[in-house]
Design a protein around this motif. Sequence first.
Motif, short mmCIF file in Angstrom:
data_model
loop_
_atom_site.label_atom_id
_atom_site.label_comp_id
_atom_site.label_asym_id
_atom_site.label_seq_id
_atom_site.Cartn_x
_atom_site.Cartn_y
_atom_site.Cartn_z
N GLU A 41 0.84 -1.10 0.09
CA GLU A 41 -0.05 -0.06 0.00
C GLU A 41 0.87 1.15 -0.01
O GLU A 41 1.85 1.31 0.79
N PRO A 42 0.50 2.31 -0.79
CA PRO A 42 1.59 3.41 -0.88
C PRO A 42 1.35 4.10 0.41
O PRO A 42 0.39 4.34 1.00
N GLN A 43 2.43 4.90 0.52
CA GLN A 43 2.43 5.32 1.94
C GLN A 43 1.73 6.90 1.53
O GLN A 43 2.37 7.52 0.86
N LEU A 44 0.90 7.28 2.45
CA LEU A 44 0.19 8.44 2.14
C LEU A 44 0.61 9.44 3.03
O LEU A 44 1.18 9.16 4.04
N THR A 45 0.63 10.91 2.49
CA THR A 45 1.16 11.65 3.39
C THR A 45 -0.09 12.29 4.18
O THR A 45 -1.23 11.79 4.19
N PRO A 46 0.21 12.83 5.37
CA PRO A 46 -0.72 13.44 6.45
C PRO A 46 -2.02 13.92 5.85
O PRO A 46 -2.99 13.92 6.16
N ALA A 47 -1.36 14.76 4.72
CA ALA A 47 -2.88 15.46 4.03
C ALA A 47 -3.65 14.70 3.15
O ALA A 47 -4.96 15.00 3.36
N GLN A 48 -2.87 13.79 2.76
CA GLN A 48 -3.84 12.66 1.96
C GLN A 48 -4.60 11.95 2.97
O GLN A 48 -5.95 11.42 2.63
N VAL A 49 -3.97 11.33 4.03
CA VAL A 49 -4.77 10.91 5.24
C VAL A 49 -5.95 11.48 5.51
O VAL A 49 -7.15 11.12 5.56
N LYS A 50 -5.86 12.97 5.74
CA LYS A 50 -6.86 13.52 6.18
C LYS A 50 -7.90 13.82 5.14
O LYS A 50 -9.11 13.64 5.42
N ALA A 51 -7.55 13.98 3.98
CA ALA A 51 -8.45 14.08 2.90
C ALA A 51 -9.48 12.94 2.80
O ALA A 51 -10.44 12.95 2.65
N SER A 201 1.99 8.89 12.75
CA SER A 201 2.67 8.95 14.03
C SER A 201 2.07 9.85 14.79
O SER A 201 1.11 10.27 14.43
N PRO A 202 2.10 9.60 16.32
CA PRO A 202 1.38 10.48 17.22
C PRO A 202 1.28 12.06 16.56
O PRO A 202 0.08 12.51 16.69
N GLY A 203 2.39 12.65 16.50
CA GLY A 203 2.46 13.86 16.07
C GLY A 203 1.67 14.33 14.70
O GLY A 203 0.82 15.09 14.66
N GLN A 204 1.80 13.45 13.63
CA GLN A 204 1.15 13.70 12.43
C GLN A 204 -0.58 13.55 12.70
O GLN A 204 -1.16 14.35 12.20
#
Length: 352
Positions: A41-51, A201-204
């Motif tokens: 599974e491609p690694q998603l950026t935090p912005a992509q995860v949020k979307a 990560s917790p911070g993300q």
Amino acid sequence: MAAHRKPRQRSLSGNTARTAATLALAGAATATAFEGTGIAEPQLTPAQVKAKVDQLYQEAETATQKYDGAKDKADTAQRRLKSLQDETARAQAKFNSARDALGSLAAAQYRDGGIDPAWQLALSSDPDQYLDDAAFAERAGDRQAGAVARVRGQLREIEQLRGAAHLELASLRSRQAELKLQKTAVTGKLAEARRLLSQLSPGQRAAVTADDATPRASRSVSDARVPLAADSVAAPDSRAAAAVAYAYSKLGSPYVWGATGPDAFDCSGLAQAAYRSAGVSIPRTTYAQINAGQRVSRSQLQPGDLVFFYSGISHVGIYIGNGQMIHAPNPSAPVRIAPIDEMPFAGATRVV
């Protein structure tokens, strides 16, 4: 005639065997590599995860409204079925009583009906009394005919009630199946959202959910236009004022899909509970709530109006003035104050 002989298997030489083994190992490694590429599974950026999480929350809310509607109809069907069952039981008791009385009368007539009426008159020691009894018996026969008709009517009523109960039971089972389907859809969307957030990560994760988790009221204190208390809202009437006051009192309450309070809400559950506190009954779902009053344009909004969002009318908030509303957003955020331009505006209704 030539004999058919099975060809002899040729053994692999040392070099040939080693070459075959090498090719087999290489093929296996290649296949494994291709398999790994297929399932990775491609690694998603935090912005992509949020979307993606925001989209999942919206889809879950659509399914939640369908669940709420199915539950409302299932509860109604359950109440109607219980009422029909109680009414059938009462009708059955009346029928049993009338049937028993009719049976007693028929038995008495059978016991007295073995002698021809002419002989009964001739053998009677008191003919006048006999004639009086005969007239009474005739009237009793009329009463018996009426009793039979009533019993037959009661039996037809019982059959109709049982038929209605059967249809209501079928409706209830259909609603329950719809409930199960929508519950699966909601929980599946929310589970996928949690899975995506767990990869950060917790911070993300804190950064992604911070915008949803922080109530708008606390982030907009510097904006004098944001009404931070119910008594600062100029509602047009007492019912709207009561609904707005209730919404304010629930700020910070958790979002729980399917909940209507008093401690947790989904979006339409909060709207329904707010107006219930004002003595006004409105439907359970956003689809029905938008038709629960007079439609108003965005430019005509007044505190207490219900504001709806998305093309599918899947979200609702309670307008409090100055472009702000109180709503229950999603599982990542509690009941809060937010601007109505936070989501695609779909319409508004003034509850009447």
